[in-house]
Design an enzyme around this catalytic site. Structure first.
Site, PDB file in Angstrom:
ATOM      1  N   GLU A  39       0.813  -1.217   0.000  1.00 15.91           N
ATOM      2  CA  GLU A  39       0.000   0.000   0.000  1.00 15.91           C
ATOM      3  C   GLU A  39       0.847   1.267   0.000  1.00 15.91           C
ATOM      4  O   GLU A  39       0.342   2.364  -0.267  1.00 15.91           O
ATOM      5  CB  GLU A  39      -0.933   0.009   1.221  1.00 15.91           C
ATOM      6  CG  GLU A  39      -2.055  -1.015   1.172  1.00 15.91           C
ATOM      7  CD  GLU A  39      -3.145  -0.648   0.179  1.00 15.91           C
ATOM      8  OE1 GLU A  39      -3.094   0.447  -0.404  1.00 15.91           O
ATOM      9  OE2 GLU A  39      -4.047  -1.471  -0.031  1.00 15.91           O
ATOM     10  N   GLU A  69       7.318 -22.055   7.052  1.00 15.37           N
ATOM     11  CA  GLU A  69       7.765 -21.276   8.206  1.00 15.37           C
ATOM     12  C   GLU A  69       8.753 -22.034   9.086  1.00 15.37           C
ATOM     13  O   GLU A  69       9.371 -21.450   9.975  1.00 15.37           O
ATOM     14  CB  GLU A  69       6.570 -20.844   9.058  1.00 15.37           C
ATOM     15  CG  GLU A  69       5.912 -21.970   9.830  1.00 15.37           C
ATOM     16  CD  GLU A  69       4.788 -21.470  10.726  1.00 15.37           C
ATOM     17  OE1 GLU A  69       4.879 -21.719  11.934  1.00 15.37           O
ATOM     18  OE2 GLU A  69       3.840 -20.836  10.226  1.00 15.37           O
TER      19      GLU A  69
END
Length: 230
Positions: A39, A69
């Site tokens: 953004e 992960e």
């Protein structure tokens, strides 16, 4: 002074000196980092300066890659692809504070003299131990046990908003409360830009419209008008 303020001040200095801010995370935390980083270009016009990496790569943005992960080495490998150095800063995002991908990335950053921070929702975590600026937000148990996309995710998102928005303000990417460096990539944003220029310069809408169509940039429109007005 809160740890959030200290982290923001460090991130500001890094970006002001042409360094970069990296987020690393997995699952929900990784996606929140990607959301915040992505953004920053349309909102603040800053490109390739706030970068987010997720365990499992781009495929993990849409489809969970839970095994990704578990690697304690992959985050550092991912960061090296960007030629990270001591001019940069890395923020690890992990609700539990124990995600191996994030822990390993921060450990290697510390070893190489790279500034580190973290956002976690537990106390006394591994990522906090390896962060210069640890942010711990204790939200308590989730309504659905283990689903950290809820309270923890909301808290992490708010903190990421605080970090990136405040840093951008300090860098001068906002005038008053107006986004003067936002990218004008569609009709809605062009209309918003016209209103911003109209409001800041206190001029007729048609003049503001002409300035935006001419310069395709709010900051340039304002600076040009003020320059010609002198």
């Amino acid at each position: 002074i809160s740890m959030v303020n200290l982290l923001i001040e460090k991130a500001f200095k890094i970006l002001k000196n042409d360094g970069r801010l990296f987020y690393i995370g997995s699952g929900t935390s990784g996606r929140l980092g990607i959301l915040d980083a992505s953004e920053c270009l349309p909102t603040f016009g800053i490109e390739n300066k706030i970068i987010s990496l997720i365990a499992g790569g781009d495929a993990a943005i849409r489809k969970s890659q839970e095994h990704a992960e578990d690697s304690i080495t992959n985050a550092w490998k991912d960061l090296l692809c960007y030629k990270i150095d001591q001019n940069d800063m890395v923020i690890g995002i992990s609700a539990s504070g124990s995600t191996p991908y994030v822990v390993g990335g921060l450990i290697n950053c510390k070893k190489n003299g790279i500034a580190t921070g973290c956002i976690t929702c537990n106390k006394d975590t591994k990522i906090a131990q390896n962060s210069d600026f640890p942010i711990e937000v204790i939200v308590g148990p989730e309504y659905i046990s283990g689903s950290s996309r809820m309270k923890a995710g909301t808290a992490q998102k708010m903190i990421l908003n605080m970090i990136s928005s405040t840093v951008m303000i300090k860098l001068g990417r906002v005038l008053d409360n107006k986004m003067i460096d936002m990218k004008l990539s569609n009709n809605k944003l062009n209309e918003r830009a016209i209103r911003i220029v109209e409001s800041i310069l206190n001029i007729d809408k048609n003049i503001a419209k002409d300035l935006i169509y001419k310069h395709k940039n709010i900051r340039l429109a304002i600076e040009n008008y003020k320059s010609n007005d002198k």
